[in-house]
Design a protein around this motif. Structure first.
Motif, PDB file in Angstrom:
ATOM      1  N   ILE A  28       0.859  -1.195   0.000  1.00 36.32           N
ATOM      2  CA  ILE A  28       0.000   0.000   0.000  1.00 36.32           C
ATOM      3  C   ILE A  28       0.889   1.236   0.000  1.00 36.32           C
ATOM      4  CG2 ILE A  28      -1.730   1.297   1.319  1.00 36.32           C
ATOM      5  CD1 ILE A  28      -2.687  -1.430   2.430  1.00 36.32           C
ATOM      6  N   VAL A  29       0.631   2.168  -0.914  1.00 37.22           N
ATOM      7  CA  VAL A  29       1.413   3.415  -0.992  1.00 37.22           C
ATOM      8  C   VAL A  29       0.522   4.596  -0.576  1.00 37.22           C
ATOM      9  CG1 VAL A  29       3.028   2.585  -2.733  1.00 37.22           C
ATOM     10  CG2 VAL A  29       0.882   3.608  -3.469  1.00 37.22           C
TER      11      VAL A  29
ATOM     12  N   ASP B 256       0.389   7.785  -1.700  1.00 29.40           N
ATOM     13  CA  ASP B 256      -0.138   8.717  -2.705  1.00 29.40           C
ATOM     14  C   ASP B 256       0.309   8.325  -4.106  1.00 29.40           C
ATOM     15  OD1 ASP B 256       2.547   9.685  -2.951  1.00 29.40           O
ATOM     16  OD2 ASP B 256       2.188  10.900  -1.150  1.00 29.40           O
ATOM     17  N   VAL B 257      -0.186   9.058  -5.108  1.00 28.17           N
ATOM     18  CA  VAL B 257       0.085   8.749  -6.519  1.00 28.17           C
ATOM     19  C   VAL B 257       1.563   8.924  -6.841  1.00 28.17           C
ATOM     20  CG1 VAL B 257      -0.425   9.412  -8.901  1.00 28.17           C
ATOM     21  CG2 VAL B 257      -2.268   9.317  -7.225  1.00 28.17           C
ATOM     22  N   ASP B 258       2.191   9.954  -6.305  1.00 30.35           N
ATOM     23  CA  ASP B 258       3.621  10.199  -6.589  1.00 30.35           C
ATOM     24  C   ASP B 258       4.485   9.016  -6.153  1.00 30.35           C
ATOM     25  OD1 ASP B 258       3.036  12.645  -7.675  1.00 30.35           O
ATOM     26  OD2 ASP B 258       3.396  13.770  -5.820  1.00 30.35           O
ATOM     27  N   THR B 259       4.174   8.491  -4.966  1.00 28.25           N
ATOM     28  CA  THR B 259       4.925   7.317  -4.472  1.00 28.25           C
ATOM     29  C   THR B 259       4.672   6.117  -5.375  1.00 28.25           C
ATOM     30  OG1 THR B 259       4.469   8.149  -2.242  1.00 28.25           O
ATOM     31  CG2 THR B 259       5.450   5.968  -2.399  1.00 28.25           C
ATOM     32  N   LEU B 260       3.426   5.950  -5.822  1.00 25.75           N
ATOM     33  CA  LEU B 260       3.081   4.848  -6.724  1.00 25.75           C
ATOM     34  C   LEU B 260       3.897   4.929  -8.010  1.00 25.75           C
ATOM     35  CD1 LEU B 260       1.256   2.455  -7.613  1.00 25.75           C
ATOM     36  CD2 LEU B 260      -0.402   4.133  -8.423  1.00 25.75           C
ATOM     37  N   ILE B 261       3.986   6.133  -8.586  1.00 29.13           N
ATOM     38  CA  ILE B 261       4.732   6.329  -9.839  1.00 29.13           C
ATOM     39  C   ILE B 261       6.209   6.016  -9.631  1.00 29.13           C
ATOM     40  CG2 ILE B 261       5.482   8.066 -11.532  1.00 29.13           C
ATOM     41  CD1 ILE B 261       2.629   9.324 -11.151  1.00 29.13           C
TER      42      ILE B 261
ATOM     43  N   LYS C 155       7.514   4.055  -7.377  1.00 25.20           N
ATOM     44  CA  LYS C 155       7.645   2.604  -7.171  1.00 25.20           C
ATOM     45  C   LYS C 155       7.608   1.856  -8.501  1.00 25.20           C
ATOM     46  CE  LYS C 155       7.580   1.460  -2.644  1.00 25.20           C
ATOM     47  NZ  LYS C 155       8.598   0.555  -2.052  1.00 25.20           N
ATOM     48  N   LEU C 156       6.658   2.249  -9.369  1.00 20.46           N
ATOM     49  CA  LEU C 156       6.531   1.599 -10.687  1.00 20.46           C
ATOM     50  C   LEU C 156       7.784   1.824 -11.522  1.00 20.46           C
ATOM     51  CD1 LEU C 156       2.794   2.424 -11.531  1.00 20.46           C
ATOM     52  CD2 LEU C 156       3.717   0.179 -10.985  1.00 20.46           C
TER      53      LEU C 156
END
Length: 254
Positions: free
Chosen positions: A236-237, A239-244, A246-247
């Motif tokens: 679980i991340v 926010d969106v910035d962290t998700l990007i 990570k990807l």
């Protein structure tokens, strides 16, 4: 049409979690609940409905497999089938039995019993081959209707609605023919207790592949049966910035 031959396969019950043998030669079947292949149940139901509409006069259920396959035939008899044929194949020979072998058996019985229609499930939930109907039709040189979601009697023979990737396809075929049942064809009935009792008195003929002149020598060798790789746990991340980011780290996006 006078007679219908319905193929019924004994498979591990759909609700059972299948386990691979420690030596990876196959899956564990001993002490595991078995039942009729769900698509074959649909095929049986359609044959019974045809008889109720007086489109056919007799339904014959066939199962190829070990002694326990007779239980599957009894289920079909309790649903309204008239008689059964058990083609006994057991042990290692059964473990390596392929759709081609079953197709040859069904084709031979279709000729011996002088049937007008062979009806099977579109595939078995254990091997998912989806080959038996097609090869049976080829061996008999009969027209075929696969993945049937609707079967209707027409003047020339049958009108079939079949499910294809792009939607629904309507075809007309003459009989004799080979059909395979899809999920939306019907909802199979439950066998009532009186019909289960009646089924015990209905005849089951026993035979072997050898008696039918069918060679069931294995054409394949199972190299290894393995469980699918276990899926890694997600994360679980916040926010969106962290998700990007990570990807990007994982190389999924650039």
């Amino acid at each position: 049409m006078s007679r219908v031959l319905v193929g019924v396969k004994r498979v591990i019950d759909y609700a059972v979690k299948v386990r691979v043998k420690p030596d990876k030669t196959g899956v564990v079947t001993e002490g595991v609940k078995h039942s009729m292949n769900p698509f074959d149940e649909i095929a049986v139901e359609e044959a019974v409905k045809m008889k109720e509409k007086k489109l056919v006069s007799e339904i014959i259920a066939v199962s190829v497999g070990p002694t326990q396959s007779q239980e599957t035939i009894r289920t079909a008899l309790a649903m309204g089938v008239d008689r059964g044929i058990h083609v006994e194949v057991s042990g290692k020979e059964y473990e390596l039995l392929q759709p081609l072998h079953v197709s040859k058996i069904l084709a031979k019985l279709a000729q011996e019993e002088k049937v007008d229609l062979v009806l099977v499930g579109k595939q078995a939930i254990d091997d998912d081959s989806n080959q038996t109907a097609q090869m049976t039709a080829a061996l008999l040189d009969w027209p075929q209707g696969t993945f049937c979601s609707k079967i209707e009697k027409s003047e020339a023979g049958l009108t079939i609605t079949r499910e294809v990737d792009g939607g629904l396809e309507n075809i007309k075929t003459k009989v004799p023919a080979v059909l395979s049942a899809d999920l939306r064809l019907n909802t199979p009935r439950y066998a009532t207790l009186p019909n289960i009792m009646k089924a015990k008195k209905k005849p089951i003929k026993k035979t072997t592949a050898k008696d039918l002149g069918v060679d069931t020598s294995p054409r394949i060798q199972i190299v290894s049966v393995e469980d699918p790789p276990t899926r890694e746990a997600g994360a679980i991340v916040p926010d969106v910035d962290t998700l990007i980011s990570k990807l990007k780290e994982l190389g999924h996006i650039k």
